[in-house]
Design a protein around this motif. Structure first.
Motif, PDB file in Angstrom:
ATOM      1  N   ASN A   1       0.816  -1.217   0.000  1.00 24.22           N
ATOM      2  CA  ASN A   1       0.000   0.000   0.000  1.00 24.22           C
ATOM      3  C   ASN A   1       0.845   1.259   0.000  1.00 24.22           C
ATOM      4  O   ASN A   1       0.423   2.283   0.500  1.00 24.22           O
ATOM      5  CB  ASN A   1      -0.961   0.008   1.183  1.00 24.22           C
ATOM      6  CG  ASN A   1      -2.117  -0.941   0.957  1.00 24.22           C
ATOM      7  OD1 ASN A   1      -2.473  -1.244  -0.183  1.00 24.22           O
ATOM      8  ND2 ASN A   1      -2.699  -1.430   2.030  1.00 24.22           N
ATOM      9  N   SER A   2       2.061   1.181  -0.528  1.00 26.28           N
ATOM     10  CA  SER A   2       2.875   2.389  -0.597  1.00 26.28           C
ATOM     11  C   SER A   2       2.246   3.372  -1.571  1.00 26.28           C
ATOM     12  O   SER A   2       1.471   3.001  -2.442  1.00 26.28           O
ATOM     13  CB  SER A   2       4.301   2.045  -1.033  1.00 26.28           C
ATOM     14  OG  SER A   2       4.283   1.431  -2.301  1.00 26.28           O
ATOM     15  N   MET A   3       2.547   4.667  -1.404  1.00 24.24           N
ATOM     16  CA  MET A   3       2.016   5.707  -2.273  1.00 24.24           C
ATOM     17  C   MET A   3       2.983   6.875  -2.318  1.00 24.24           C
ATOM     18  O   MET A   3       3.868   6.993  -1.475  1.00 24.24           O
ATOM     19  CB  MET A   3       0.650   6.194  -1.801  1.00 24.24           C
ATOM     20  CG  MET A   3       0.711   7.124  -0.601  1.00 24.24           C
ATOM     21  SD  MET A   3      -0.832   7.937  -0.171  1.00 24.24           S
ATOM     22  CE  MET A   3      -1.865   6.586   0.258  1.00 24.24           C
ATOM     23  N   ILE A   4       2.768   7.727  -3.305  1.00 24.89           N
ATOM     24  CA  ILE A   4       3.461   9.009  -3.362  1.00 24.89           C
ATOM     25  C   ILE A   4       2.414  10.052  -3.018  1.00 24.89           C
ATOM     26  O   ILE A   4       1.405  10.174  -3.722  1.00 24.89           O
ATOM     27  CB  ILE A   4       4.064   9.260  -4.754  1.00 24.89           C
ATOM     28  CG1 ILE A   4       5.133   8.212  -5.055  1.00 24.89           C
ATOM     29  CG2 ILE A   4       4.623  10.674  -4.840  1.00 24.89           C
ATOM     30  CD1 ILE A   4       5.651   8.264  -6.477  1.00 24.89           C
ATOM     31  N   HIS A   5       2.625  10.785  -1.925  1.00 22.28           N
ATOM     32  CA  HIS A   5       1.675  11.805  -1.469  1.00 22.28           C
ATOM     33  C   HIS A   5       2.262  13.183  -1.783  1.00 22.28           C
ATOM     34  O   HIS A   5       3.359  13.505  -1.336  1.00 22.28           O
ATOM     35  CB  HIS A   5       1.432  11.657   0.036  1.00 22.28           C
ATOM     36  CG  HIS A   5       0.389  12.578   0.537  1.00 22.28           C
ATOM     37  ND1 HIS A   5      -0.922  12.202   0.676  1.00 22.28           N
ATOM     38  CD2 HIS A   5       0.458  13.868   0.910  1.00 22.28           C
ATOM     39  CE1 HIS A   5      -1.621  13.228   1.128  1.00 22.28           C
ATOM     40  NE2 HIS A   5      -0.799  14.258   1.281  1.00 22.28           N
ATOM     41  N   VAL A   6       1.514  13.983  -2.559  1.00 19.31           N
ATOM     42  CA  VAL A   6       1.994  15.282  -3.010  1.00 19.31           C
ATOM     43  C   VAL A   6       1.224  16.396  -2.309  1.00 19.31           C
ATOM     44  O   VAL A   6       0.019  16.514  -2.479  1.00 19.31           O
ATOM     45  CB  VAL A   6       1.827  15.432  -4.540  1.00 19.31           C
ATOM     46  CG1 VAL A   6       2.329  16.793  -5.001  1.00 19.31           C
ATOM     47  CG2 VAL A   6       2.521  14.309  -5.279  1.00 19.31           C
ATOM     48  N   ASP A   7       1.900  17.181  -1.513  1.00 22.52           N
ATOM     49  CA  ASP A   7       1.356  18.422  -0.966  1.00 22.52           C
ATOM     50  C   ASP A   7       2.330  19.521  -1.370  1.00 22.52           C
ATOM     51  O   ASP A   7       3.103  20.016  -0.573  1.00 22.52           O
ATOM     52  CB  ASP A   7       1.220  18.372   0.557  1.00 22.52           C
ATOM     53  CG  ASP A   7      -0.053  17.693   1.005  1.00 22.52           C
ATOM     54  OD1 ASP A   7      -1.006  17.610   0.214  1.00 22.52           O
ATOM     55  OD2 ASP A   7      -0.093  17.212   2.163  1.00 22.52           O
ATOM     56  N   GLY A   8       2.308  19.856  -2.643  1.00 24.23           N
ATOM     57  CA  GLY A   8       3.259  20.810  -3.204  1.00 24.23           C
ATOM     58  C   GLY A   8       3.363  20.559  -4.688  1.00 24.23           C
ATOM     59  O   GLY A   8       2.373  20.637  -5.395  1.00 24.23           O
ATOM     60  N   THR A   9       4.555  20.181  -5.156  1.00 22.91           N
ATOM     61  CA  THR A   9       4.764  19.975  -6.580  1.00 22.91           C
ATOM     62  C   THR A   9       5.446  18.641  -6.835  1.00 22.91           C
ATOM     63  O   THR A   9       6.434  18.312  -6.177  1.00 22.91           O
ATOM     64  CB  THR A   9       5.643  21.106  -7.161  1.00 22.91           C
ATOM     65  OG1 THR A   9       4.978  22.355  -6.969  1.00 22.91           O
ATOM     66  CG2 THR A   9       5.901  20.902  -8.644  1.00 22.91           C
ATOM     67  N   MET A  25       6.565  -1.605  -4.929  1.00 22.73           N
ATOM     68  CA  MET A  25       7.816  -2.005  -4.298  1.00 22.73           C
ATOM     69  C   MET A  25       8.106  -3.457  -4.669  1.00 22.73           C
ATOM     70  O   MET A  25       7.176  -4.234  -4.883  1.00 22.73           O
ATOM     71  CB  MET A  25       7.697  -1.894  -2.771  1.00 22.73           C
ATOM     72  CG  MET A  25       7.394  -0.503  -2.258  1.00 22.73           C
ATOM     73  SD  MET A  25       8.823   0.544  -2.177  1.00 22.73           S
ATOM     74  CE  MET A  25       9.749  -0.231  -0.892  1.00 22.73           C
ATOM     75  N   PRO A  26       9.364  -3.849  -4.734  1.00 20.75           N
ATOM     76  CA  PRO A  26       9.684  -5.253  -5.006  1.00 20.75           C
ATOM     77  C   PRO A  26       8.961  -6.176  -4.018  1.00 20.75           C
ATOM     78  O   PRO A  26       8.896  -5.895  -2.831  1.00 20.75           O
ATOM     79  CB  PRO A  26      11.203  -5.327  -4.818  1.00 20.75           C
ATOM     80  CG  PRO A  26      11.673  -3.931  -5.102  1.00 20.75           C
ATOM     81  CD  PRO A  26      10.572  -3.036  -4.585  1.00 20.75           C
ATOM     82  N   GLY A  27       8.376  -7.235  -4.545  1.00 21.48           N
ATOM     83  CA  GLY A  27       7.641  -8.178  -3.707  1.00 21.48           C
ATOM     84  C   GLY A  27       6.166  -7.859  -3.569  1.00 21.48           C
ATOM     85  O   GLY A  27       5.402  -8.644  -3.020  1.00 21.48           O
ATOM     86  N   SER A  28       5.729  -6.692  -4.048  1.00 22.46           N
ATOM     87  CA  SER A  28       4.320  -6.304  -3.988  1.00 22.46           C
ATOM     88  C   SER A  28       3.690  -6.446  -5.369  1.00 22.46           C
ATOM     89  O   SER A  28       4.356  -6.282  -6.381  1.00 22.46           O
ATOM     90  CB  SER A  28       4.167  -4.854  -3.533  1.00 22.46           C
ATOM     91  OG  SER A  28       4.710  -4.679  -2.256  1.00 22.46           O
ATOM     92  N   THR A  29       2.386  -6.738  -5.395  1.00 23.60           N
ATOM     93  CA  THR A  29       1.703  -6.842  -6.683  1.00 23.60           C
ATOM     94  C   THR A  29       1.034  -5.535  -7.081  1.00 23.60           C
ATOM     95  O   THR A  29       0.875  -5.263  -8.261  1.00 23.60           O
ATOM     96  CB  THR A  29       0.639  -7.954  -6.654  1.00 23.60           C
ATOM     97  OG1 THR A  29      -0.274  -7.694  -5.590  1.00 23.60           O
ATOM     98  CG2 THR A  29       1.286  -9.314  -6.475  1.00 23.60           C
ATOM     99  N   GLN A  30       0.616  -4.721  -6.100  1.00 21.96           N
ATOM    100  CA  GLN A  30       0.006  -3.417  -6.380  1.00 21.96           C
ATOM    101  C   GLN A  30       0.466  -2.405  -5.355  1.00 21.96           C
ATOM    102  O   GLN A  30       0.971  -2.759  -4.297  1.00 21.96           O
ATOM    103  CB  GLN A  30      -1.530  -3.500  -6.356  1.00 21.96           C
ATOM    104  CG  GLN A  30      -2.126  -3.886  -7.691  1.00 21.96           C
ATOM    105  CD  GLN A  30      -3.621  -3.625  -7.730  1.00 21.96           C
ATOM    106  OE1 GLN A  30      -4.350  -3.974  -6.816  1.00 21.96           O
ATOM    107  NE2 GLN A  30      -4.076  -3.010  -8.809  1.00 21.96           N
TER     108      GLN A  30
END
Length: 177
Positions: A1-9, A25-30
């Motif tokens: 469940n990793s994500m990129i969270h953007v509060d800016g640019t 991430m390696p080892g994850s499917t989504q």
């Protein structure tokens, strides 16, 4: 469940032979994809590949958004724009971008109560799930984007318009939608 969270640019700019790639991430499917919070943000993606995300790009209607020459592959939802009543009406455009193999009931692009957006030259190809065509190419709820030269194929519903949505479908100097 990793994500990129953007509060800016967030600005990611690759090239056609060397795109920027976002994937689990390696080892994850989504993974959870790219999202932003409740502050005005800017997301600019050029020659970016996003794969295997639940929602590849999930941003609020206050986000300045420029997506061009990107690929969204094997994501449950490609791009989701969610509303805010106090949104400052930034510019949004998705151009020359490919959405492929949305799994399950997949959804290519979804807009909820937001209209100031250009969709031009995009290709959306729907899911074949257990031998059945499913999913929706573009889902509009109270939204009226300008659409020029898009190809939507292989979805159960190519375009869904709800709650007063009135997309502007144009043919300007080239193929129509």
């Amino acid at each position: 469940n990793s994500m990129i969270h953007v509060d800016g640019t967030l600005s990611a700019s690759g090239t056609q032979p060397n795109p920027v790639t976002f994937m689990p991430m390696p080892g994850s499917t989504q993974w959870s994809g790219i999202t932003n919070g409740l502050v005005p943000s800017t997301v600019s993606l050029a020659f970016v590949n996003v794969s295997n995300a639940y929602t590849a790009l999930n941003v609020g209607s206050w986000t300045t958004l420029n997506v061009g020459n990107c690929t969204f592959n094997n994501c449950d939802i490609g791009v989701n724009i969610w509303p805010a009543p106090w949104a400052p009406n930034p510019t949004m455009q998705i151009t020359n971008t490919t959405f492929t193999e949305t799994p399950n009931n997949g959804l290519g692009i979804s807009f909820d109560s937001y209209s100031d957006i250009l969709l031009a030259g995009n290709s959306l190809t729907g899911p074949l799930y257990y031998g059945r065509i499913k999913g929706t190419g573009i889902y509009l709820n109270g939204s009226s984007p300008r659409m020029v030269g898009n190809t939507i194929q292989g979805f159960r519903n190519a375009l869904v318009c709800l709650s007063g949505s009135s997309p502007v479908l144009e043919n300007v100097d080239g193929p129509g939608n």
